[in-house]
Design an enzyme around this catalytic site. Structure first.
Site, PDB file in Angstrom:
ATOM      1  N   GLY A  54     -51.171  76.457 -35.999  1.00 31.25           N
ATOM      2  CA  GLY A  54     -49.786  76.301 -36.417  1.00 31.25           C
ATOM      3  C   GLY A  54     -48.850  75.973 -35.278  1.00 31.25           C
ATOM      4  O   GLY A  54     -49.271  75.579 -34.196  1.00 31.25           O
TER       5      GLY A  54
ATOM      6  N   HIS B  28     -50.692  67.546 -33.190  1.00 29.62           N
ATOM      7  CA  HIS B  28     -51.376  67.994 -34.413  1.00 29.62           C
ATOM      8  C   HIS B  28     -51.218  66.949 -35.533  1.00 29.62           C
ATOM      9  O   HIS B  28     -52.171  66.640 -36.256  1.00 29.62           O
ATOM     10  CB  HIS B  28     -50.778  69.304 -34.923  1.00 29.62           C
TER      11      HIS B  28
ATOM     12  N   LYS C 227     -57.063  67.327 -25.942  1.00 26.27           N
ATOM     13  CA  LYS C 227     -56.428  68.057 -24.828  1.00 26.27           C
ATOM     14  C   LYS C 227     -57.327  69.208 -24.400  1.00 26.27           C
ATOM     15  O   LYS C 227     -57.481  69.473 -23.224  1.00 26.27           O
ATOM     16  CB  LYS C 227     -55.050  68.593 -25.228  1.00 26.27           C
TER      17      LYS C 227
ATOM     18  N   VAL D 223     -51.540  63.643 -27.107  1.00 23.56           N
ATOM     19  CA  VAL D 223     -50.182  63.112 -27.318  1.00 23.56           C
ATOM     20  C   VAL D 223     -49.262  63.800 -26.305  1.00 23.56           C
ATOM     21  O   VAL D 223     -49.377  65.011 -26.081  1.00 23.56           O
ATOM     22  CB  VAL D 223     -49.700  63.373 -28.765  1.00 23.56           C
TER      23      VAL D 223
END
Ligand code: PAF
Length: 322
Positions: free
Chosen positions: A31, A37, A152, A179
């Site tokens: 989350g 994400h 990552k 990203v």
């Protein structure tokens, strides 16, 4: 998009989709979603008909004293961001509570020995067992045909791939590109811990990787191949030049086996199955991985030297000016 909170409902939804011949995709998350994400969710749509995003802050992967309680949570905000993806929004958000996932004392642990104690495993020795245990549970609950994880955490992706292979889990494990924020810092839910000028100091991680790519390119331009030592020095010097950063590690490893490049071919866990590459083969890729503490945040980042697309993405998203 629908929220599902129980394992039984999740299984029912997946069974119905599979009964119609649909491919199921899973993006596991804890989350506090960011654009990294969301890009994984979009990627998942290219490979699945039913896309599930799990949102679960997994206590098993936090050691005592780590940031389990402080870990940022915002399920409603996450659902708003996911819904804004429009036709790329997930179909289901699986958001169980802790008692649903761990209803009683857990006696079983999934452990990918040989890969879980290097890199981040040195300072977080129980972390990856917690990750593989919950991901194995999610794979059992959601039964995805494909699952997407961010690059990552290269080590996590490598470990999960190996788990799926070792346990014959019928899931294709895909990696999604890192990203970055406009200043090059890799997106992370933990960036929220950065206060004041720590945000600027955090650029040192991607800056260190950028320096490693530059050194690799200089070596190639001079007709030689970059060595692990020269990459480690380049990244390490850049990272330690930032006084607000406390380096945890700067390592250069084989990206597949997470072993030092001079042990390449000896296989993970000493299985000795992979042959040593011969000298005439194309130069092998090298993972440059960094981890550092900036204020309360422990951040990680990496680049795969020799993977032209990965090098290019890093250069495009970072700048010498920063
Ligand atoms: O990368 C993460 O967010 C977590 O480690 C994961 C894969 C969702 C497991 O809890």
């Amino acid at each position: 998009m629908r929220r599902v909170t129980t394992i039984a409902d999740m299984r029912r939804a997946v069974a119905a989709a599979k009964a119609h011949g649909q491919r199921v995709g899973l993006v596991p998350t804890m989350g506090f979603l960011h654009r990294g994400h969301l890009s994984l969710v979009e990627q998942c749509h290219d490979h699945a008909d039913l896309v599930v995003v799990s949102v679960f802050v997994n206590p098993a992967q936090f050691a005592p004293g780590e940031d389990l309680d402080a870990y940022p949570r915002d399920l409603e905000g996450d659902e708003t961001k996911l819904a804004a993806l429009g036709d790329r929004a997930p179909h289901l958000v699986f958001a169980p509570d802790v008692a649903e996932v761990y209803p009683r004392e857990r006696l079983t642990t999934v452990s990918v020995r040989g890969l879980n104690h290097v890199l981040c495993g040195r300072s977080r020795p129980t972390h990856f067992d917690g990750v593989t245990t919950v991901v194995a549970k999610l794979f059992n609950i959601v039964a995805p045909d494909v699952a997407v994880f961010g690059r990552k955490d290269h080590q996590q992706l490598t470990i999960i791939r190996r788990m799926a292979e070792d346990l014959d889990q019928p899931v294709e494990v895909l990696g999604g590109a890192i990203v970055r924020e406009p200043d090059g810092v890799a997106m992370s839910s933990r960036n929220v811990y950065l206060e004041g000028d720590e945000r600027i100091a955090a650029r040192a991680l991607s800056g260190a990787l950028r320096r490693a790519v530059a050194v690799a390119r200089e070596a190639r331009a001079g007709g030689t191949q970059p060595t692990a030592g020269m990459l480690r020095d380049a990244a390490g010097v850049t990272l330690s030049a930032e006084p607000r950063v406390r380096t945890d590690y700067v390592e250069v490893l084989d990206p597949g086996s997470l072993t030092p490049p001079d042990q390449r071919g000896e296989g993970v866990g000493g299985d000795g199955t992979a042959p040593r590459p011969d000298a005439s083969a194309a130069p092998a890729n090298l993972l440059v991985a960094v981890a550092a503490y900036v204020g309360a945040a422990r951040l990680i980042d990496n680049v795969v030297i020799g993977d032209a697309a990965d090098e290019e993405r890093l250069l495009a998203a970072t700048s010498d000016e920063l």
